[in-house]
Design a protein around this motif. Structure first.
Motif, PDB file in Angstrom:
ATOM      1  N   SER A   1       0.837  -1.219   0.000  1.00 50.37           N
ATOM      2  CA  SER A   1       0.000   0.000   0.000  1.00 50.37           C
ATOM      3  C   SER A   1       0.864   1.258   0.000  1.00 50.37           C
ATOM      4  O   SER A   1       0.530   2.271  -0.624  1.00 50.37           O
ATOM      5  CB  SER A   1      -0.915   0.006   1.225  1.00 50.37           C
ATOM      6  N   GLN A   2       1.992   1.258   0.685  1.00 54.24           N
ATOM      7  CA  GLN A   2       2.916   2.407   0.694  1.00 54.24           C
ATOM      8  C   GLN A   2       3.460   2.691  -0.698  1.00 54.24           C
ATOM      9  O   GLN A   2       3.582   3.840  -1.127  1.00 54.24           O
ATOM     10  CB  GLN A   2       4.084   2.143   1.654  1.00 54.24           C
ATOM     11  N   ALA A   3       3.795   1.646  -1.452  1.00 51.24           N
ATOM     12  CA  ALA A   3       4.332   1.832  -2.804  1.00 51.24           C
ATOM     13  C   ALA A   3       3.293   2.484  -3.716  1.00 51.24           C
ATOM     14  O   ALA A   3       3.600   3.355  -4.541  1.00 51.24           O
ATOM     15  CB  ALA A   3       4.787   0.475  -3.370  1.00 51.24           C
ATOM     16  N   GLN A   4       2.009   2.087  -3.569  1.00 48.64           N
ATOM     17  CA  GLN A   4       0.953   2.691  -4.382  1.00 48.64           C
ATOM     18  C   GLN A   4       0.770   4.179  -4.039  1.00 48.64           C
ATOM     19  O   GLN A   4       0.541   5.009  -4.914  1.00 48.64           O
ATOM     20  CB  GLN A   4      -0.367   1.929  -4.161  1.00 48.64           C
ATOM     21  N   LEU A   5       0.863   4.573  -2.742  1.00 49.99           N
ATOM     22  CA  LEU A   5       0.682   5.973  -2.326  1.00 49.99           C
ATOM     23  C   LEU A   5       1.822   6.863  -2.824  1.00 49.99           C
ATOM     24  O   LEU A   5       1.617   8.045  -3.145  1.00 49.99           O
ATOM     25  CB  LEU A   5       0.603   6.040  -0.791  1.00 49.99           C
ATOM     26  N   GLU A   6       3.030   6.345  -2.967  1.00 49.14           N
ATOM     27  CA  GLU A   6       4.188   7.106  -3.401  1.00 49.14           C
ATOM     28  C   GLU A   6       4.004   7.650  -4.825  1.00 49.14           C
ATOM     29  O   GLU A   6       4.551   8.691  -5.200  1.00 49.14           O
ATOM     30  CB  GLU A   6       5.438   6.229  -3.303  1.00 49.14           C
ATOM     31  N   GLN A   7       3.195   6.942  -5.676  1.00 52.59           N
ATOM     32  CA  GLN A   7       2.963   7.369  -7.050  1.00 52.59           C
ATOM     33  C   GLN A   7       2.165   8.673  -7.116  1.00 52.59           C
ATOM     34  O   GLN A   7       2.237   9.415  -8.102  1.00 52.59           O
ATOM     35  CB  GLN A   7       2.213   6.246  -7.801  1.00 52.59           C
ATOM     36  N   ASP A   8       1.359   9.029  -6.033  1.00 48.79           N
ATOM     37  CA  ASP A   8       0.554  10.272  -6.020  1.00 48.79           C
ATOM     38  C   ASP A   8       1.279  11.434  -5.357  1.00 48.79           C
ATOM     39  O   ASP A   8       0.688  12.507  -5.152  1.00 48.79           O
ATOM     40  CB  ASP A   8      -0.771  10.015  -5.264  1.00 48.79           C
ATOM     41  N   LYS A   9       2.529  11.333  -4.996  1.00 48.26           N
ATOM     42  CA  LYS A   9       3.245  12.371  -4.217  1.00 48.26           C
ATOM     43  C   LYS A   9       3.471  13.658  -4.995  1.00 48.26           C
ATOM     44  O   LYS A   9       3.345  14.760  -4.471  1.00 48.26           O
ATOM     45  CB  LYS A   9       4.590  11.810  -3.739  1.00 48.26           C
TER      46      LYS A   9
ATOM     47  N   ASN B   1       2.525   4.565   7.522  1.00 46.71           N
ATOM     48  CA  ASN B   1       3.847   4.550   8.166  1.00 46.71           C
ATOM     49  C   ASN B   1       3.756   4.045   9.608  1.00 46.71           C
ATOM     50  O   ASN B   1       4.610   3.290  10.081  1.00 46.71           O
ATOM     51  CB  ASN B   1       4.473   5.943   8.139  1.00 46.71           C
ATOM     52  N   SER B   2       2.727   4.501  10.290  1.00 47.28           N
ATOM     53  CA  SER B   2       2.553   4.086  11.689  1.00 47.28           C
ATOM     54  C   SER B   2       2.274   2.590  11.792  1.00 47.28           C
ATOM     55  O   SER B   2       2.820   1.900  12.658  1.00 47.28           O
ATOM     56  CB  SER B   2       1.421   4.896  12.322  1.00 47.28           C
ATOM     57  N   GLN B   3       1.410   2.083  10.872  1.00 45.01           N
ATOM     58  CA  GLN B   3       1.063   0.656  10.922  1.00 45.01           C
ATOM     59  C   GLN B   3       2.283  -0.209  10.612  1.00 45.01           C
ATOM     60  O   GLN B   3       2.514  -1.250  11.256  1.00 45.01           O
ATOM     61  CB  GLN B   3      -0.069   0.365   9.936  1.00 45.01           C
ATOM     62  N   VAL B   4       3.083   0.222   9.588  1.00 46.85           N
ATOM     63  CA  VAL B   4       4.289  -0.549   9.237  1.00 46.85           C
ATOM     64  C   VAL B   4       5.257  -0.583  10.423  1.00 46.85           C
ATOM     65  O   VAL B   4       5.812  -1.639  10.759  1.00 46.85           O
ATOM     66  CB  VAL B   4       4.967   0.069   7.997  1.00 46.85           C
ATOM     67  N   HIS B   5       5.436   0.594  11.076  1.00 50.36           N
ATOM     68  CA  HIS B   5       6.346   0.647  12.225  1.00 50.36           C
ATOM     69  C   HIS B   5       5.873  -0.253  13.359  1.00 50.36           C
ATOM     70  O   HIS B   5       6.654  -0.956  14.003  1.00 50.36           O
ATOM     71  CB  HIS B   5       6.462   2.094  12.701  1.00 50.36           C
ATOM     72  N   ASP B   6       4.551  -0.240  13.616  1.00 50.09           N
ATOM     73  CA  ASP B   6       3.995  -1.056  14.709  1.00 50.09           C
ATOM     74  C   ASP B   6       4.205  -2.545  14.423  1.00 50.09           C
ATOM     75  O   ASP B   6       4.557  -3.327  15.332  1.00 50.09           O
ATOM     76  CB  ASP B   6       2.512  -0.764  14.871  1.00 50.09           C
TER      77      ASP B   6
END
Length: 966
Positions: free
Chosen positions: A348-356, A640-645
């Protein structure tokens, strides 16, 4: 005393809203107040005096006329005076009362006094409080303020010409001599109080003497009885000492007998205790076999308890190992599940990076144009431009209906009427001054006539008393009779008196004394009235009435002039108001045009930078971008928070699995070691595991151990007791103590009887000695007060003026201060008069107040002259020299009043050029010493000689001020 800092005037005299900043003088402390007649120069002195005391600078000026005539009914008239004394700064503010149209009473006066040295502190909030507060700060009242600080026109010479009685309160305040007057009054009161205290002490001493415990009573004076009782107490002390010696001897014998009895009784008791303790020891020896059996049983129970604890520990360790194994398997399964969830979140993080990139572009637009949203002026810019345009159109319509006016003709008319009014006011003031002077002169004559009449009455009564025939020696006979005693020597002839003659007739003696007392009283009343004589006052009354008629005519003419002036002033004020309105509209129109241009330019700049047609379109675009950015940032933060947890949870699970693996490995070794140890202990004590399973009551172990410890303690205690008793007895035997007890009882009765007698005698001696100490102390005080009463009476007479110079203590001190003041004043007077005149203090003895009168020594005639014989110019110079000398000397005194300023109103016009130059040099020298000197004068020479000038400029009815420093 005081240095002015700032003077603020509102509707005060000709000043509407004026502030005088004295700090504009900078280093120049000598300045001239210059302006044409009637411009308001003296009003500045009035303002300072009124701010502090609520009075004008002269007695003849009406304080209620200080309010400006041009103030509206709603306008406040006030004066605010900021001044410095030593290192403290104060602000005095006072509002003037006035009568509103239609009202019968005046408005209330308001007053406040603040100390602003550090923080603003209110010292007084009402006129009644202000009077005392101002006096505490200034140290002088309003009349003394006028005489030594403000020297008003026509009044500055009053202190020079004043009498001793009038000078005394001024000098008393300046030099702080009130304490000497208080000392005179205190001595008089103390003389009377001493007499009462002496009598009271004598009565108290007789009361104490009556309390002395004695078999015989003494008589005579206080001192005689005291000495007699001292001898009696000495005899009582001797008797007490004899009883104390006998009691001490019997008490020592009783103590010795008691010690012998106590020792014999103690030995008998020890012998009884020894017998009982030996019996206890035999019983304990018989119990030794039983105690050994108990010890064996205790050892067996301890071994069994120890092995059971080892077996239980082995079972608990086995249970923990099983639990750790189960938990390890469960944690391994959880770790695999968390790793699968982490992989999904990273996709999911990789998909969000495309809209930055799209989000960053919107963020730049939002942040760059944020101030258009935050600042309210951009939101209201369009409506503000429309409102300004409407207001411009309205002002232009008003300007077409208003035309400017010319006020020159009315101003000339006002000036002419004002000059006429000022001339009439000056004439009225002159008439009032003449009437006041004549009325004071008539009042003085009336008072002198009253005193002269009283003197004549007293002298008549005294002459009548002197004609009464009395026996002149009757009082002397009575006094001599009081000091004669049968069998003693006569104080006159030194012969022994065998018989005391009878007293004179009491009624004749009383009548004689009454007449003599009345004569003394009349002589004391006549003595201060010797200088008074009768004066005719009819001519003064006629002159006063004539001046009052002239004053009424002038007042009527001034009232008519005031009416014309008020009418012209009203028209002038109306024209001025129209002109001010026109100018105000012009200025407002120019301001609106400039504001419209500025706002329009801002609006064009806004549309150019934002690319929007109007503010509403820009606002919708900005909020849309702001919301999109917030959604993006929220999603990013949550991922980011979920990945860290998840990463943290996986690491935690790995640590726990590793920890459990290590625990299982360690516990395996511990389990094997415990098993081997238990097996070895069973074999050593010849026990089986079945024996460990049996239930044994371990509470029996504590009971058996307690029984063993109790037995051992008893054995030790008995042995210790036997050793101690054998050591104390040391071979001694039993004794019969009954005869010894009888002898002790007899001695106790004897000692008790002596103790009671000793106590009784001791109390009597101590009480008597205490009383004698009190009597002795009181006797010393009594005899000292008798002596002091005589000394105080003589001192009181001397300090109250009953001495060869007729000088009280306070006036004696004030003469010293006055002479020191005259020494300094003569330095200036010598220079001002080219060494012709010199001040001297009159030293002739006079009636009443004396010692403070001043006279002038004229070197040209080598004679002393009265002050009143000086010309007007000479009087001005003398007054100025005395004021400056007083200022110099008061400043020199440590702790005295600091005279830091002096203000002089007119008087220089009476001097020729040479004398004027000398006076200026004296004032310049005074300035160099650090004092502020302000002058009011029309003399042109002063304008060229004094570098600092306060110009008072008048436009006809309103005055302003400005400082000019060269």
């Amino acid at each position: 005393m005081m240095k002015p800092i700032k003077l603020e005037l509102k509707n005060f005299g000709p000043f509407i809203n004026e502030t005088v900043h004295f700090d504009e003088l900078k280093e120049e402390q000598l300045f001239l107040i210059s302006g044409r007649t009637g411009s308001g120069k003296t009003i500045l002195f009035d303002a300072m005096t009124y701010a502090l005391y609520g009075e004008a600078s002269t007695k003849d000026r009406d304080k209620n006329a200080l309010r400006s005539q041009f103030a509206d009914d709603k306008d406040i008239a006030s004066v605010t005076f900021t001044f410095k004394i030593n290192d403290a700064i104060y602000v005095a503010e006072r509002q003037l009362p006035y009568r509103k149209p239609g009202n019968k009473t005046m408005t209330d006066t308001k007053f406040q006094l603040h100390d602003i040295t550090a923080n603003k502190k209110l010292l007084a909030a009402k006129p009644a409080e202000g009077r005392q507060a101002v006096h505490d700060i200034m140290k002088v009242d309003v009349n003394q303020f006028r005489q030594i600080l403000i020297l008003p026109q026509g009044e500055f010479k009053r202190f020079l010409l004043s009498s001793s009685k009038e000078k005394q309160p001024v000098l008393r305040t300046l030099f702080g001599t009130v304490r000497f007057k208080l000392l005179e009054d205190q001595l008089t009161a103390e003389t009377k109080a001493l007499e009462a205290r002496v009598h009271s002490l004598e009565e108290r001493l007789y009361i104490l003497l009556e309390q002395i415990k004695s078999e015989t009573k003494s008589e005579g004076t206080v001192r005689q009885q005291f000495l007699s009782y001292q001898e009696e107490v000495q005899r009582q002390q001797q008797a007490l000492e004899a009883v104390q010696a006998d009691w001490k001897e019997k008490s020592e014998l009783l103590s010795a007998e008691r010690r012998t009895l106590e020792e014999a009784a103690q030995v008998n008791d020890w012998l009884q205790q020894l017998k009982a303790t030996e019996e206890q020891q035999r019983d304990l020896i018989a119990k030794q076999g039983y105690i050994q059996e108990v010890r064996d049983k205790v050892s067996q129970l301890k071994v069994l308890d120890y092995l059971k604890e080892k077996k239980e520990a082995l079972a608990k360790l086995q249970d923990r190992r099983a639990a750790w194994d189960a938990k390890q398997k469960a944690l391994t399964a959880d770790k695999i599940s968390e790793e699968n969830l982490l992989a999904s979140l990273k996709e999911s993080q990789a998909q969000l990076e495309q809209d930055k990139s799209s989000a960053d572009e919107k963020r730049r637009f939002r942040d760059h144009h944020r101030h258009y949203i935050v600042e309210e002026e951009w939101q209201e810019l369009e409506s503000r431009i429309a409102l300004i345009d409407e207001e411009i159109q309205a002002h232009r319509q008003k300007l077409e209906n208003i035309r400017p006016v010319d006020t020159g003709a009315l101003l000339n008319e006002l000036t002419t009427v004002m000059e006429e009014r000022e001339a009439l006011s000056q004439q009225i003031q002159d008439k009032q001054l003449m009437i006041s002077q004549l009325e004071r002169e008539k009042s003085d004559y009336d008072k002198q006539n009253e005193q002269a009449m009283a003197k004549e009455t007293y002298e008549k009564e005294l002459n009548e008393l002197n004609l009464i025939q009395t026996e002149p020696l009757i009082a002397a006979i009575a006094q001599m009779r009081e000091h004669l005693h049968s069998g003693e020597e006569c104080p006159v002839c030194l012969q022994q008196v065998s018989e005391v003659p009878p007293l004179p007739d009491p009624e004749a003696l009383a009548a004689y004394r009454k007449i003599e007392h009345r004569k003394i009283r009349l002589e004391s009343l006549i003595e201060p009235l010797q200088a008074y004589s009768f004066h005719e006052t009819a001519e003064l009354t006629a002159r006063i009435e004539s001046l009052q008629t002239e004053l009424s005519a002038l007042t009527l003419a001034k009232d008519q002039c005031d009416m014309r002036y008020q009418a012209s002033a009203a028209r002038y004020q109306e024209d001025l108001k129209n002109e001010q309105t026109y100018q105000s509209h012009l200025q407002r129109d120019e301001k609106l045009q400039h504001e419209l241009l500025t706002q329009t330019q801002l609006y064009d700049q806004f549309r150019s930078r934002t690319g929007s047609l109007n503010y509403r379109q820009f606002e919708e675009t900005w909020h849309r971008y702001d919301q999109a950015i917030q959604d993006y940032e929220t999603t990013e933060a949550e991922l980011n928070s979920q990945v860290h947890d998840k990463e943290h949870d996986i690491a935690r699970l790995e640590n726990e699995v590793s920890h459990l693996t290590a625990l299982l490995a360690d516990s395996e070794t511990e389990y094997e070691a415990l098993t081997l140890k238990l097996k070895s202990d069973l074999e050593k004590n010849k026990l089986t595991e079945e024996a460990l399973a049996l239930n044994v009551d371990m509470s029996l172990l504590d009971t058996l151990q307690a029984e063993i410890e109790e037995y051992q303690s008893a054995v030790q205690a008995v042995q210790f007791k036997l050793d101690e008793l054998n050591g104390q007895i040391a071979g001694r035997t039993f004794t019969d103590i009954r005869p010894m007890e009888e002898a002790v009882r007899n001695l106790e009765d004897t000692v008790t009887m002596l103790q009671a007698e000793k106590h009784t005698r001791l109390i009597r001696v101590k009480d008597n000695e205490k009383l004698l100490q009190q009597i002795e102390a009181g006797l010393k005080e009594y005899e000292a007060k008798v002596l002091k009463q005589q000394d105080t009476l003589e001192l009181s007479r001397l300090l109250s003026g009953k001495n060869p110079h007729n000088l009280t203590l306070e006036n004696y001190v004030l003469t010293y201060y006055l002479e020191q003041t005259l020494l300094l004043a003569n330095v200036r007077l010598n220079d001002m008069t080219h060494h012709r005149y010199q001040f001297r203090r009159k030293k002739e003895k006079s009636l009443g107040y004396s010692g403070l009168d001043i006279e002038i020594f004229d070197r040209y005639s080598n004679q002393v002259r009265d002050i009143t014989t000086l010309s007007g110019g000479e009087t001005f110079l003398a007054s100025l020299a005395l004021a400056l000398g007083l200022s110099d000397y008061v400043t020199q005194l440590s702790g005295g009043i600091s005279l830091e300023s002096v203000f002089i109103d007119e008087g220089f016009g009476t001097l020729d050029n040479e004398t004027l130059e000398t006076a200026i040099e004296s004032l310049i020298e005074l300035e160099r010493s650090g004092k502020m000197v302000g002058l009011i004068s029309h003399v042109e020479m002063l304008k060229s000689r004094i570098p600092a000038i306060l110009h008072v400029e008048s436009s006809g009815y309103i005055s302003t001020t400005r400082f000019a420093v060269k």
